[in-house]
Design an enzyme around this catalytic site. Sequence first.
Site, PDB file in Angstrom:
ATOM      1  N   SER A 185       9.578  -1.867  -4.070  1.00 10.91           N
ATOM      2  CA  SER A 185       8.601  -0.810  -3.795  1.00 10.91           C
ATOM      3  C   SER A 185       8.115  -0.820  -2.358  1.00 10.91           C
ATOM      4  O   SER A 185       7.867  -1.882  -1.782  1.00 10.91           O
ATOM      5  CB  SER A 185       7.370  -0.988  -4.685  1.00 10.91           C
ATOM      6  OG  SER A 185       7.610  -0.422  -5.932  1.00 10.91           O
ATOM      7  N   ASP A 189       2.752   8.871  -2.833  1.00 12.52           N
ATOM      8  CA  ASP A 189       2.857   7.411  -2.753  1.00 12.52           C
ATOM      9  C   ASP A 189       3.312   6.980  -1.362  1.00 12.52           C
ATOM     10  O   ASP A 189       4.448   6.527  -1.174  1.00 12.52           O
ATOM     11  CB  ASP A 189       3.812   6.924  -3.843  1.00 12.52           C
ATOM     12  CG  ASP A 189       3.657   5.440  -4.117  1.00 12.52           C
ATOM     13  OD1 ASP A 189       2.704   4.838  -3.600  1.00 12.52           O
ATOM     14  OD2 ASP A 189       4.504   4.899  -4.860  1.00 12.52           O
ATOM     15  N   HIS A 203       0.887   2.588  -3.422  1.00 14.17           N
ATOM     16  CA  HIS A 203       0.562   1.667  -4.517  1.00 14.17           C
ATOM     17  C   HIS A 203       0.771   0.199  -4.143  1.00 14.17           C
ATOM     18  O   HIS A 203       0.453  -0.690  -4.930  1.00 14.17           O
ATOM     19  CB  HIS A 203       1.309   2.062  -5.802  1.00 14.17           C
ATOM     20  CG  HIS A 203       2.722   1.592  -5.900  1.00 14.17           C
ATOM     21  ND1 HIS A 203       3.812   2.383  -5.580  1.00 14.17           N
ATOM     22  CD2 HIS A 203       3.228   0.397  -6.288  1.00 14.17           C
ATOM     23  CE1 HIS A 203       4.917   1.690  -5.791  1.00 14.17           C
ATOM     24  NE2 HIS A 203       4.597   0.487  -6.205  1.00 14.17           N
TER      25      HIS A 203
HETATM   26  C1  4AZ Z   1       8.621  -0.791  -9.732  1.00 14.63           C
HETATM   27  O1  4AZ Z   1       8.179  -1.151 -10.810  1.00 14.63           O
HETATM   28  C2  4AZ Z   1       9.790   0.092  -9.693  1.00 14.63           C
HETATM   29  N1  4AZ Z   1      14.208   2.275 -10.432  1.00 14.63           N
HETATM   30  C3  4AZ Z   1      10.385   0.414  -8.491  1.00 14.63           C
HETATM   31  C4  4AZ Z   1      11.484   1.245  -8.463  1.00 14.63           C
HETATM   32  C5  4AZ Z   1      11.996   1.759  -9.615  1.00 14.63           C
HETATM   33  C6  4AZ Z   1      11.422   1.444 -10.824  1.00 14.63           C
HETATM   34  C7  4AZ Z   1      10.308   0.604 -10.868  1.00 14.63           C
HETATM   35  C8  4AZ Z   1      13.176   2.668  -9.558  1.00 14.63           C
HETATM   36  O2  4AZ Z   1       8.091  -1.156  -8.686  1.00 14.63           O
END
Ligand code: 4AZ
Length: 238
Positions: free
Chosen positions: A182, A84, A41
């Site tokens: 992420s 992902d 993503h």
């Molecule tokens: C995000 O929005 C995201 N707590 C990444 C990790 C987590 C939640 C949201 C895990 O990219």
Amino acid sequence: VIGGTPAEPTQIQWQVGIEERSRMDCAGAYIGGCWVLTAAHCVGGNPRNFHVTFSLWKKSRPQGTTDIVPVKNFIIHHGTYENDIALIELDRLPPHKDICLEENPAISAVCVPWTTQLFSPPHNCSISGWGRTSDNRGSNVLLWASVSLIEDCKRFYKGRLKPGMMCAGDLKGRVDSCQGDSGGPLVCQDELGVSYLWGIVSWGAKCGEPGFPGVYTQVAHYFEWIRRNTGWPSVTKY
Ligand code: 4AZ
């Protein structure tokens, strides 16, 4: 990272930032050669709009060793929201025609695990990133935190948890990855101190929410996919 502490400048040598038109929204992990692993993503569109930043610690003040490398190609797993994971192939650096990355003591690859049996809950591992903290803003300095692998995560996420996903964190919600982390690494060390890329920051219900641990792509589940797409040879059995 929620509940993290500042990393040392060259502590997490495989950590990279992924920038689209100079905006950093994601992270990744260097696995050697011309390859970086990240979340599906995080990438898409024209690879020419992307750069990967190595040996970065403070976003506002890149180190002398910081390297910004153009992207040649993405290999994105089909079914992005259930798988992902994506490979980023780095471009050869001009004026060199044969290398993707300058040799640098602040950069080293993390191992790709070849079996899902290497670690099991409640093993302690670490996450790192420049993503949101408890003050709801991204961090200038790279943060890291210790997280525990969590057993049977289906009990928290039911049908949303697919086979290539796993959970880590802390059920009280004190440590977690968050938006901006992420694609970044969850790394576990074996008893010899060898570091393995065990997870990729993927998603979660909010951040640091008690009872809703962070969800990670389980890298070992995709070992064959990684091997096939990098063209790396299979493990030699003696
Ligand atoms: C995000 O929005 C995201 N707590 C990444 C990790 C987590 C939640 C949201 C895990 O990219």
